[in-house]
Design an enzyme around this catalytic site. Structure first.
Site, PDB file in Angstrom:
ATOM      1  N   SER A   1       0.386   5.517   5.201  1.00  0.00           N
ATOM      2  CA  SER A   1       1.298   5.828   6.303  1.00  0.00           C
ATOM      3  C   SER A   1       0.706   6.846   7.261  1.00  0.00           C
ATOM      4  O   SER A   1       1.188   6.993   8.376  1.00  0.00           O
ATOM      5  CB  SER A   1       2.579   6.454   5.751  1.00  0.00           C
ATOM      6  OG  SER A   1       3.199   5.606   4.859  1.00  0.00           O
TER       7      SER A   1
ATOM      8  N   HIS B   1      -0.866  -1.055   8.143  1.00  0.00           N
ATOM      9  CA  HIS B   1       0.344  -0.301   7.817  1.00  0.00           C
ATOM     10  C   HIS B   1       1.584  -1.166   8.059  1.00  0.00           C
ATOM     11  O   HIS B   1       2.027  -1.333   9.204  1.00  0.00           O
ATOM     12  CB  HIS B   1       0.357   0.975   8.692  1.00  0.00           C
ATOM     13  CG  HIS B   1       1.542   1.858   8.487  1.00  0.00           C
ATOM     14  ND1 HIS B   1       2.121   2.576   9.494  1.00  0.00           N
ATOM     15  CD2 HIS B   1       2.267   2.133   7.375  1.00  0.00           C
ATOM     16  CE1 HIS B   1       3.139   3.254   9.024  1.00  0.00           C
ATOM     17  NE2 HIS B   1       3.248   3.008   7.745  1.00  0.00           N
TER      18      HIS B   1
ATOM     19  N   GLU C   1       1.051  -2.043  11.889  1.00  0.00           N
ATOM     20  CA  GLU C   1       0.177  -1.146  12.651  1.00  0.00           C
ATOM     21  C   GLU C   1      -1.238  -1.280  12.076  1.00  0.00           C
ATOM     22  O   GLU C   1      -1.437  -1.097  10.870  1.00  0.00           O
ATOM     23  CB  GLU C   1       0.691   0.289  12.478  1.00  0.00           C
ATOM     24  CG  GLU C   1      -0.012   1.323  13.301  1.00  0.00           C
ATOM     25  CD  GLU C   1       0.710   2.689  13.217  1.00  0.00           C
ATOM     26  OE1 GLU C   1       1.207   3.055  12.127  1.00  0.00           O
ATOM     27  OE2 GLU C   1       0.777   3.369  14.254  1.00  0.00           O
TER      28      GLU C   1
ATOM     29  N   ASN D   1       4.201   6.905  12.383  1.00  0.00           N
ATOM     30  CA  ASN D   1       4.832   8.042  11.712  1.00  0.00           C
ATOM     31  C   ASN D   1       4.815   9.324  12.534  1.00  0.00           C
ATOM     32  O   ASN D   1       5.573  10.250  12.238  1.00  0.00           O
ATOM     33  CB  ASN D   1       4.247   8.230  10.309  1.00  0.00           C
ATOM     34  CG  ASN D   1       4.926   7.261   9.355  1.00  0.00           C
ATOM     35  OD1 ASN D   1       6.154   7.178   9.315  1.00  0.00           O
ATOM     36  ND2 ASN D   1       4.141   6.479   8.636  1.00  0.00           N
TER      37      ASN D   1
END
Ligand code: NAD
Length: 291
Positions: free
Chosen positions: A119, A140, A152, A190
């Site tokens: 992450s 991701h 991602e 994130n």
């Protein structure tokens, strides 16, 4: 090397979702964990998810049997010898991830792509323990993997264009759409999500609003499918805290984790996966708790 065979390492929240989507897309999947119980739970979760697709008329029982037969759960890493891609989904911990990448470097075919579902952690640092940094890449996925359409893709310092093209193609075959981010702590996803979740914990801790009302801000006023605290429970509070601690260390003060989040993790109350977190899930229903 078998181009229709891939490996997933970690059978937890993300790993079992990735294994499911890969098998639904026709791949043979080697699903690895260090814990037999985690493998059993992972397969159970996959079957539950597939039966929801069946209830909606999207797949048949025959499809479910076929998908299930494509997933081979095992604790034996040697089963990864002929896969063409590995997707790692073990806990968000650099030391653990480096160990696993060293291990798979020596087992997997030299041409295999080694992807990580991290992450926030550095793809470049993970790649540094392998002899093939050009084949190491961030992939991701979003939770729950069978439902969420975005992936991602993160390019490490030495990730090759060939590797990026291959994982884009793989994600498309999974029915997903990709977006690209540079290898910087938290990438794009994130960097956006974690401050909102962390702020929700601070608001709750300061007694400004209840958990339900904070989540209503998300669902009713921001039109998110769920509120930030419910989402934190779904992600796993240990994972949220690991990401925030890393962002705090690497980027600075604005990512300092909320004391309430830390306290819940210290108490091993990690959200849906342990039966309580911000909310209580013990009777199969979401109930509020007082803090
Ligand atoms: P999880 O705790 O649900 O599952 C991790 C699994 O890895 C466990 O089953 C554990 O037994 C297994 N494991 C631990 N060490 C291992 C090893 N050495 N070899 C093989 N298996 C091992 O974690 P998760 O939520 O699935 O997160 C996995 C990764 O995905 C993390 O890097 C996390 O940051 C990332 N991620 C999580 C989410 C989310 O919403 N939970 C979303 C996107 C990305």
């Amino acid at each position: 090397m078998d181009s229709e065979k891939l490996g997933v390492i970690g059978a937890g929240i993300m790993g079992n979702g990735i294994a499911q989507v890969a098998a639904q897309s026709g791949f043979q999947v080697i699903l690895i964990d260090v814990d037999n119980q985690a493998l059993e739970n992972g397969i159970r979760t996959i079957l539950k998810s597939l039966s929801r697709f069946e209830e909606k008329g999207k797949i048949s029982q025959k499809d479910i049997d076929e998908i299930k037969s494509k997933i081979k759960p095992t604790i034996n890493f040697d089963a990864l010898a002929d896969v063409h891609v590995v997707i790692e989904a073990i806990p968000e911990d650099m030391v653990m991830k480096k160990k696993v990448f060293q291990q798979i470097e020596s087992i997997c075919n030299k041409e295999a792509i080694l992807a990580t579902n991290t992450s926030s952690l550095s793809i470049t640092e993970i790649a540094s323990v392998t002899n093939r940094p050009e084949k190491v890449v961030g992939m991701h996925f979003a939770n729950p993997v069978p439902i969420m359409p975005g992936v991602e893709i993160i390019k490490g310092l030495e990730t090759s264009q060939e590797t990026l093209d291959a994982v884009y193609d793989l994600a498309i075959r999974f029915g997903k759409t990709c977006y690209l981010a540079k290898d910087f702590p938290g990438f794009a996803g994130n960097r956006l999500l974690m401050p909102m979740i962390n702020e929700a914990f601070y608001i709750l801790w300061q007694g400004i609003s209840t958990a339900e009302d904070i989540d209503r801000v998300g669902t009713l006023s921001l039109r998110h499918p769920m509120g930030p605290l419910e989402l934190a429970d779904l992600i796993g509070l240990d994972t949220v805290l690991s990401i925030l601690e890393y962002l705090h260390k690497e980027i600075g003060e604005r990512y300092r984790p909320s004391p309430l989040l830390k306290q819940l993790v210290l108490g091993k109350q990690l959200g849906v996966k342990t039966g309580n977190g911000v909310y209580d899930y013990k009777d199969g229903k979401k109930k509020s708790r007082l803090f």
